[in-house]
Design an enzyme around this catalytic site. Structure first.
Site, mmCIF file in Angstrom:
data_model
loop_
_atom_site.group_PDB
_atom_site.id
_atom_site.type_symbol
_atom_site.label_atom_id
_atom_site.label_comp_id
_atom_site.label_asym_id
_atom_site.label_seq_id
_atom_site.Cartn_x
_atom_site.Cartn_y
_atom_site.Cartn_z
ATOM 1 N N THR A 173 128.386 -24.822 14.126
ATOM 2 C CA THR A 173 127.385 -25.760 13.694
ATOM 3 C C THR A 173 126.508 -25.943 14.979
ATOM 4 O O THR A 173 127.072 -26.405 15.887
ATOM 5 C CB THR A 173 127.854 -27.073 13.017
ATOM 6 O OG1 THR A 173 128.634 -26.625 11.982
ATOM 7 C CG2 THR A 173 126.895 -28.044 12.911
ATOM 8 N N HIS A 204 121.489 -30.015 7.771
ATOM 9 C CA HIS A 204 123.084 -30.742 7.845
ATOM 10 C C HIS A 204 122.909 -31.939 6.709
ATOM 11 O O HIS A 204 123.367 -32.926 6.719
ATOM 12 C CB HIS A 204 123.045 -31.473 9.095
ATOM 13 C CG HIS A 204 124.623 -31.619 9.613
ATOM 14 N ND1 HIS A 204 124.989 -31.048 10.604
ATOM 15 C CD2 HIS A 204 125.530 -32.450 9.147
ATOM 16 C CE1 HIS A 204 126.457 -31.464 10.730
ATOM 17 N NE2 HIS A 204 126.668 -32.289 9.766
ATOM 18 N N TYR A 253 132.728 -26.796 15.670
ATOM 19 C CA TYR A 253 131.993 -27.558 16.785
ATOM 20 C C TYR A 253 132.418 -27.424 18.063
ATOM 21 O O TYR A 253 133.517 -27.505 18.338
ATOM 22 C CB TYR A 253 132.030 -29.296 16.521
ATOM 23 C CG TYR A 253 131.418 -29.743 15.264
ATOM 24 C CD1 TYR A 253 129.929 -29.495 15.316
ATOM 25 C CD2 TYR A 253 131.978 -30.673 14.449
ATOM 26 C CE1 TYR A 253 129.240 -30.273 14.269
ATOM 27 C CE2 TYR A 253 131.032 -31.124 13.398
ATOM 28 C CZ TYR A 253 129.711 -30.909 13.355
ATOM 29 O OH TYR A 253 129.034 -31.515 12.303
ATOM 30 N N SER A 264 136.193 -27.935 7.873
ATOM 31 C CA SER A 264 135.357 -28.549 8.910
ATOM 32 C C SER A 264 136.429 -28.683 10.340
ATOM 33 O O SER A 264 137.564 -28.796 10.136
ATOM 34 C CB SER A 264 135.095 -29.809 8.472
ATOM 35 O OG SER A 264 134.503 -30.605 9.638
ATOM 36 N N LYS A 268 125.119 -22.136 11.867
ATOM 37 C CA LYS A 268 124.648 -23.169 10.823
ATOM 38 C C LYS A 268 123.775 -24.317 11.521
ATOM 39 O O LYS A 268 123.976 -24.633 12.541
ATOM 40 C CB LYS A 268 125.821 -23.850 10.320
ATOM 41 C CG LYS A 268 125.410 -24.932 9.304
ATOM 42 C CD LYS A 268 126.782 -25.358 8.722
ATOM 43 C CE LYS A 268 126.785 -26.553 7.612
ATOM 44 N NZ LYS A 268 126.575 -27.660 7.880
HETATM 45 C C1 LIG Z 1 130.274 -36.076 4.424
HETATM 46 C C2 LIG Z 1 129.802 -35.009 4.809
HETATM 47 C C3 LIG Z 1 130.449 -34.638 6.139
HETATM 48 C C4 LIG Z 1 130.021 -33.467 6.675
HETATM 49 N N1 LIG Z 1 130.583 -32.760 7.555
HETATM 50 C C5 LIG Z 1 130.149 -31.740 8.235
HETATM 51 C C6 LIG Z 1 130.885 -31.065 9.229
HETATM 52 O O1 LIG Z 1 132.156 -31.363 9.684
HETATM 53 N N2 LIG Z 1 130.332 -29.936 9.843
HETATM 54 C C7 LIG Z 1 129.172 -29.431 9.424
HETATM 55 O O2 LIG Z 1 128.751 -28.258 9.918
HETATM 56 N N3 LIG Z 1 128.403 -29.890 8.306
HETATM 57 C C8 LIG Z 1 128.938 -31.135 8.121
HETATM 58 N N4 LIG Z 1 128.326 -31.586 6.816
HETATM 59 C C9 LIG Z 1 127.060 -30.915 6.466
HETATM 60 C C10 LIG Z 1 127.248 -30.020 5.135
HETATM 61 O O3 LIG Z 1 128.150 -28.849 5.648
HETATM 62 C C11 LIG Z 1 125.985 -29.509 4.392
HETATM 63 O O4 LIG Z 1 125.132 -28.825 5.486
HETATM 64 C C12 LIG Z 1 125.092 -30.493 3.806
HETATM 65 O O5 LIG Z 1 126.088 -31.509 3.110
HETATM 66 C C13 LIG Z 1 124.266 -29.835 2.756
HETATM 67 O O6 LIG Z 1 123.640 -30.618 2.011
HETATM 68 P P1 LIG Z 1 124.002 -31.252 0.677
HETATM 69 O O7 LIG Z 1 125.133 -32.163 0.848
HETATM 70 O O8 LIG Z 1 122.809 -31.919 -0.098
HETATM 71 O O9 LIG Z 1 124.718 -30.201 -0.339
HETATM 72 C C14 LIG Z 1 128.697 -32.574 6.192
HETATM 73 C C15 LIG Z 1 127.996 -33.259 5.021
HETATM 74 C C16 LIG Z 1 128.830 -34.320 4.454
HETATM 75 C C17 LIG Z 1 127.868 -35.047 3.095
HETATM 76 C C1 LIG Z 2 128.636 -34.920 16.963
HETATM 77 C C2 LIG Z 2 128.586 -34.660 15.490
HETATM 78 C C3 LIG Z 2 129.300 -35.275 14.567
HETATM 79 C C4 LIG Z 2 129.271 -35.014 13.118
HETATM 80 C C5 LIG Z 2 130.215 -35.599 12.278
HETATM 81 C C6 LIG Z 2 130.687 -34.791 11.230
HETATM 82 C C7 LIG Z 2 129.504 -34.393 10.338
HETATM 83 O O1 LIG Z 2 129.253 -33.077 10.498
HETATM 84 C C8 LIG Z 2 128.733 -35.228 9.335
HETATM 85 O O2 LIG Z 2 129.420 -36.250 9.083
HETATM 86 O O3 LIG Z 2 127.866 -35.094 8.848
#
Ligand SMILES: Cc1cc2nc3c(=O)[nH]c(=O)nc-3n(C[C@H](O)[C@H](O)[C@H](O)COP(=O)(O)O)c2cc1C
Ligand SMILES: CCCCCCC(=O)C(=O)O
Length: 361
Positions: free
Chosen positions: A164, A257, A138, A115, A233
């Site tokens: 994303t 997400h 991002y 990330s 994404k």
């Molecule tokens: C704690 C956490 C942090 C995440 N951070 C990001 C991130 O930094 N960038 C991003 O594109 N998606 C982020 N996501 C979304 C994941 O990439 C993904 O789309 C999602 O977790 C998929 O669903 P699942 O948790 O049910 O497998 C985050 C998800 C979680 C749970």
């Molecule tokens: C402006 C987007 C902040 C998202 C923070 C990180 C993430 O993707 C998540 O926690 O989910």
């Protein structure tokens, strides 16, 4: 809080067993961040159940003498189609953070996406020289800094950019608010150090944050300024999938997400077939959200996905037992996928098709 496990307890039989082991080891505010979805968490909850009503129709007496789960994406061969989704701040969940997650993923030959908001430097992770390492981007309000970040990712050996699109703003994180979650002082998005600061938003419309949020032109601009394939994404609409390809994307990730940004979106699994149809084989389609079983992966592949990404379960494995926990989570999903394919009568990913599913998808 309990310390991370050093051995996997024998009662752990499926990915969901890691959730409780993780919860006992993560501080309550950080747990709200990990587990939570946006607002009433309707999408986050529906992601988890959306695979359940889809039925697999097994076929019998197929030849499994050369069975495998190999696939190829963006010119790289993978042993299986299970990828680690980008998730922020792994050091919230384990002191070894992203490095431990990467080690666990690599041991199981899973592609890994770091990330933008990682708590480890992209150079430190890139130095592991892992095959199938992608960088999630991002686009920042400071576009010059964004290009520097992309240049650093290219130099560090990342093989693709996961851009994303679905989070111009963070979602309404009511669970985090109620838990009083605050990022601990020793954890930060280290890769964004040195960026021109942005004024904090007092409102939504009219804020600098929203005025500077990316548009399709930024995707085209990015594609002109990187040699890496861009995988968009957060796509939930077929027209956005087509637009992504028209503006220079080389792949699509169907995702909401994890239900963390806009609540009450459709689940990715619901819209996957229509998006795969719109893409029509022109580019790889990945999907994430709520995948907890090998049978979920099989259903996603039958519905048009080329590969899947896993989010929270990886963090559960990390929090419970570091690299070993991450590896075990992927191992269980991999084994379950093979078992599902064996029992469904599907010897390889080129044989996967919607005919294995009862519903017309
Ligand atoms: C704690 C956490 C942090 C995440 N951070 C990001 C991130 O930094 N960038 C991003 O594109 N998606 C982020 N996501 C979304 C994941 O990439 C993904 O789309 C999602 O977790 C998929 O669903 P699942 O948790 O049910 O497998 C985050 C998800 C979680 C749970
Ligand atoms: C402006 C987007 C902040 C998202 C923070 C990180 C993430 O993707 C998540 O926690 O989910």
């Amino acid at each position: 809080m309990l310390p991370p496990l050093t051995a996997i307890p024998s009662h752990v039989a499926s990915v969901s067993d890691y959730r409780e082991l993780a919860r006992e080891r993560v501080e309550p505010g950080a747990w709200a961040y990990l587990e939570g979805g946006a607002a009433d968490e309707i999408s986050a909850a529906q992601n988890l159940t959306s695979f359940d009503s889809c039925r697999i129709i097994p076929r019998h007496f197929r030849d499994f003498s050369n069975a495998h789960t190999r696939t190829e994406l963006f010119g790289r061969r993978y042993a299986h189609p299970i990828f680690v989704a980008p998730t922020a701040y792994h050091r919230l969940f384990h002191p070894e953070g992203e490095l431990a997650s990467l080690l666990g993923a690599t041991a199981l030959e899973a592609g890994f996406t770091l990330s933008t908001l990682a708590s480890a430097s992209l150079e430190e992770i890139g130095a592991q020289k892992t095959a199938g390492l992608w960088f999630q981007l991002y686009i920042q309000h400071d576009r010059e800094f964004t290009l520097e970040l992309v240049g650093r990712a290219e130099k560090a050996g990342y093989e693709a950019l996961v851009l994303t699109a679905d989070a111009p703003l963070s979602g309404l994180r009511n669970r985090e608010q109620r838990a009083g979650f605050q990022m601990p002082a020793h954890i930060s998005a280290v890769n964004l150090k040195g960026m021109r600061p942005q004024a904090p938003a007092q409102q939504i419309f009219g804020s600098e944050l929203l005025k500077q949020s990316p548009t399709w032109n930024d995707l085209a601009w990015l594609a002109e300024n990187t040699r890496l394939p861009i995988i968009l994404k957060g796509v939930l609409h077929p027209d956005d999938a087509r637009s992504a390809l028209d503006h220079g994307a080389s792949g699509i990730i169907v995702s909401n997400h994890g239900g963390r940004i806009l609540d009450t979106t459709p689940t990715p699994f619901e819209v996957l077939p229509v998006i795969a149809k719109a893409v029509a084989g022109a580019a790889p389609v990945l999907v994430d959200g709520g995948i907890r079983r090998g049978s979920d992966i099989f259903k996603a592949l039958c519905s048009g996905a080329d590969a899947v990404m896993i989010g929270r379960p990886i963090l559960h494995g990390l929090a419970a037992a570091g690299a070993v926990g991450v590896a075990h989570v992927i191992k269980m999903l991999r084994t379950e996928l093979e078992m599902t394919m064996a029992l469904a009568g599907c010897p390889d990913l080129s044989s996967v098709n919607p005919g294995f599913l009862l519903e017309k998808r």
